[in-house]
Design a protein around this motif. Structure first.
Motif, PDB file in Angstrom:
ATOM      1  N   LYS A 183       5.393   1.384  -7.694  1.00 42.23           N
ATOM      2  CA  LYS A 183       5.163   2.680  -8.348  1.00 42.23           C
ATOM      3  C   LYS A 183       4.467   3.646  -7.399  1.00 42.23           C
ATOM      4  N   LEU A 184       4.778   4.917  -7.559  1.00 41.52           N
ATOM      5  CA  LEU A 184       4.165   5.973  -6.756  1.00 41.52           C
ATOM      6  C   LEU A 184       3.425   6.937  -7.673  1.00 41.52           C
ATOM      7  N   PRO A 185       2.496   7.726  -7.090  1.00 43.70           N
ATOM      8  CA  PRO A 185       1.681   8.618  -7.934  1.00 43.70           C
ATOM      9  C   PRO A 185       2.380   9.933  -8.291  1.00 43.70           C
ATOM     10  N   VAL A 186       3.693   9.960  -8.198  1.00 44.71           N
ATOM     11  CA  VAL A 186       4.485  11.155  -8.552  1.00 44.71           C
ATOM     12  C   VAL A 186       5.707  10.694  -9.338  1.00 44.71           C
ATOM     13  N   ALA A 187       6.219  11.546 -10.205  1.00 43.68           N
ATOM     14  CA  ALA A 187       7.341  11.129 -11.059  1.00 43.68           C
ATOM     15  C   ALA A 187       8.700  11.274 -10.371  1.00 43.68           C
ATOM     16  N   GLU A 188       8.829  12.374  -9.582  1.00 45.77           N
ATOM     17  CA  GLU A 188      10.163  12.682  -9.061  1.00 45.77           C
ATOM     18  C   GLU A 188      10.369  12.087  -7.672  1.00 45.77           C
ATOM     19  N   THR A 189      10.500  10.786  -7.600  1.00 51.42           N
ATOM     20  CA  THR A 189      10.782  10.106  -6.341  1.00 51.42           C
ATOM     21  C   THR A 189      12.282  10.234  -6.073  1.00 51.42           C
ATOM     22  N   THR A 190      12.614  10.808  -4.902  1.00 50.75           N
ATOM     23  CA  THR A 190      14.016  11.202  -4.682  1.00 50.75           C
ATOM     24  C   THR A 190      14.812  10.311  -3.729  1.00 50.75           C
ATOM     25  N   SER A 191      14.152   9.792  -2.678  1.00 48.69           N
ATOM     26  CA  SER A 191      14.929   8.993  -1.731  1.00 48.69           C
ATOM     27  C   SER A 191      13.992   8.135  -0.891  1.00 48.69           C
ATOM     28  N   LYS A 247       0.846  -1.193   0.000  1.00 49.01           N
ATOM     29  CA  LYS A 247       0.000   0.000   0.000  1.00 49.01           C
ATOM     30  C   LYS A 247       0.884   1.246   0.000  1.00 49.01           C
ATOM     31  N   VAL A 248       0.549   2.185  -0.855  1.00 53.46           N
ATOM     32  CA  VAL A 248       1.298   3.453  -0.920  1.00 53.46           C
ATOM     33  C   VAL A 248       0.366   4.572  -0.502  1.00 53.46           C
ATOM     34  N   GLU A 249       0.746   5.336   0.522  1.00 56.19           N
ATOM     35  CA  GLU A 249      -0.097   6.481   0.897  1.00 56.19           C
ATOM     36  C   GLU A 249       0.760   7.711   1.150  1.00 56.19           C
ATOM     37  N   SER A 250       0.165   8.873   0.863  1.00 60.96           N
ATOM     38  CA  SER A 250       0.862  10.112   1.164  1.00 60.96           C
ATOM     39  C   SER A 250       0.654  10.412   2.637  1.00 60.96           C
ATOM     40  N   VAL A 251       1.738  10.592   3.387  1.00 60.61           N
ATOM     41  CA  VAL A 251       1.583  10.891   4.816  1.00 60.61           C
ATOM     42  C   VAL A 251       1.903  12.342   5.139  1.00 60.61           C
ATOM     43  N   VAL A 252       2.685  12.988   4.327  1.00 59.61           N
ATOM     44  CA  VAL A 252       2.961  14.417   4.532  1.00 59.61           C
ATOM     45  C   VAL A 252       2.437  15.145   3.298  1.00 59.61           C
ATOM     46  N   GLN A 253       1.272  15.784   3.477  1.00 64.95           N
ATOM     47  CA  GLN A 253       0.642  16.440   2.327  1.00 64.95           C
ATOM     48  C   GLN A 253       1.167  17.862   2.169  1.00 64.95           C
ATOM     49  N   HIS A 254       2.440  17.927   1.985  1.00 57.61           N
ATOM     50  CA  HIS A 254       3.074  19.227   1.766  1.00 57.61           C
ATOM     51  C   HIS A 254       3.878  19.067   0.485  1.00 57.61           C
ATOM     52  N   GLY A 258      11.320   8.447 -12.473  1.00 55.95           N
ATOM     53  CA  GLY A 258      10.816   7.110 -12.773  1.00 55.95           C
ATOM     54  C   GLY A 258       9.542   6.798 -11.986  1.00 55.95           C
ATOM     55  N   GLY A 259       9.216   7.662 -10.993  1.00 58.27           N
ATOM     56  CA  GLY A 259       7.983   7.478 -10.228  1.00 58.27           C
ATOM     57  C   GLY A 259       7.890   6.134  -9.535  1.00 58.27           C
ATOM     58  N   ARG A 260       8.965   5.684  -8.994  1.00 60.99           N
ATOM     59  CA  ARG A 260       8.979   4.346  -8.391  1.00 60.99           C
ATOM     60  C   ARG A 260      10.175   4.154  -7.473  1.00 60.99           C
ATOM     61  N   VAL A 261      10.074   3.142  -6.637  1.00 56.59           N
ATOM     62  CA  VAL A 261      11.254   2.629  -5.958  1.00 56.59           C
ATOM     63  C   VAL A 261      11.432   1.192  -6.433  1.00 56.59           C
ATOM     64  N   ILE A 262      12.671   0.779  -6.559  1.00 59.23           N
ATOM     65  CA  ILE A 262      12.926  -0.596  -6.979  1.00 59.23           C
ATOM     66  C   ILE A 262      13.766  -1.292  -5.918  1.00 59.23           C
ATOM     67  N   ARG A 263      13.575  -2.591  -5.810  1.00 58.22           N
ATOM     68  CA  ARG A 263      14.381  -3.396  -4.895  1.00 58.22           C
ATOM     69  C   ARG A 263      15.326  -4.226  -5.750  1.00 58.22           C
ATOM     70  N   ILE A 264      16.593  -4.096  -5.489  1.00 59.12           N
ATOM     71  CA  ILE A 264      17.563  -4.823  -6.304  1.00 59.12           C
ATOM     72  C   ILE A 264      18.444  -5.723  -5.440  1.00 59.12           C
TER      73      ILE A 264
END
Ligand SMILES: O=C(O)[C@H](O)[C@@H](O)[C@H](O)[C@H](O)CO
Ligand SMILES: [Zn+2]
Length: 299
Positions: free
Chosen positions: A239-247, A5-12, A221-227
């Motif tokens: 996948k996340l609902p935003v493109a610029e996933t940073t960390s 489950k992916v949820e936004s917890v800080v709506q800023h 890439g709007g995602r995190v990957i496990r390698i």
């Protein structure tokens, strides 16, 4: 996998959110907005968001054994006293490169703070190449430069046995590994352990899980990957609902929640209206893996 489950917890809407770090004693997530020059602390129990303005681009925050936090601020290693909102410079780097700034950083298992620098971006991922370096701030406040000619110094972490250091220079589109000497903090024998695929775009922040696998945030890439750094294979994509996933980094009571920061800057009006949560911090649950607690700077 289906219970992820992916949820936004800080709506800023951070401009450039980065450096999520779990602070157990506060049940809080620390993170920064580099462009907004702020360090944030989000309390997971009360959902309150507090921030301290630090007056310059702040690219990483981490825990410090003596209390307080450590930050990388412009080209400085510095200490941040949260209560007094005061910053104390500890060391400056890249004195010959006035447009540089620090980027991602993390504390090693021996309490040393590793962080790298980069040149000034004209827009995301566009900058003068090879201006950055990777540094360590030792507990005695001495600084060592490991290497230079870095494009965008980014994600880093250590293997569970502390014998390998994983590192991302974003524009190499690779996750690299070094042999790590925990006694001395020295790096050797650089090699690539994962090559990004086209749709994964730019590798950014990274953390290790308690199985020794790496989670990499894919900028644009709007995602995190496990390698798997042993086989060089990707094991999972979230996948996340935003493109610029940073960390990304693990937190929560038992470190089973993966927190992901994101950015909104660099997106035009059209892309922004298509992703209103750009710049939020997200929580991913149901992954079935855990992280490990962050280390604290020993100086
Ligand atoms: O989030 C970071 O680590 C940098 O500070 C950003 O500037 C991005 O990484 C970059 O724009 C894309 O690679
Ligand atoms: Zn980053």
């Amino acid at each position: 996998m289906s219970s992820v489950k992916v949820e936004s917890v800080v709506q800023h809407n951070c401009k450039l959110g980065e450096s999520p770090v779990w602070e157990e004693k506060e049940s809080s997530l620390l993170f920064v907005d580099i462009t907004d020059k702020k360090v944030y602390r989000w309390n997971s129990l009360t959902k309150e968001l507090h921030s301290v303005s630090v007056g310059a681009p702040v690219s990483c925050v981490c825990l410090r054994k003596s209390g307080d936090y450590m930050i990388t601020l412009g080209t400085q290693f510095a200490a941040l006293n949260w209560k007094n909102k005061s910053v104390t410079t500890i060391k400056n780097v890249d004195l010959d490169k006035s447009n540089n700034r620090f980027n991602d950083g993390k504390v090693d298992p021996a309490g040393r703070l590793f962080a790298g620098t980069m040149g000034e971006e004209i827009r995301p991922a566009v900058l003068e190449r090879q201006q950055g370096s990777l540094y360590t701030l030792f507990p005695d406040h001495s600084v060592v430069k490991h290497f230079d000619k870095v494009d965008i110094s980014n994600g880093l972490d250590w293997s569970l046995d502390h014998r390998t250091f994983y590192y991302i220079d974003s524009l190499s589109y690779s996750v690299d590994a070094f042999d790590y000497d925990l006694q001395t903090g020295k790096l050797s024998n650089r090699r690539s352990v994962y090559k990004m695929e086209k749709e994964e775009s730019i590798p950014d922040g990274m953390c290790i899980d308690s199985d020794g696998k790496l989670w990499v945030a894919c900028y644009n890439g709007g995602r995190v990957i496990r390698i798997d750094p042993e086989t060089g294979k990707r094991l999972q994509t979230v996948k996340l609902p935003v493109a610029e996933t940073t960390s990304c980094s693990f937190g929560g009571n038992d470190y089973s929640e993966l927190y992901v920061t994101s950015a909104s800057q660099g997106l035009d009006e059209a892309s922004l209206s298509g992703q209103p949560k750009a710049g939020n911090v997200f929580k991913i649950t149901g992954l079935g893996v855990k992280g490990i607690p962050p280390n604290s700077y020993a100086g």
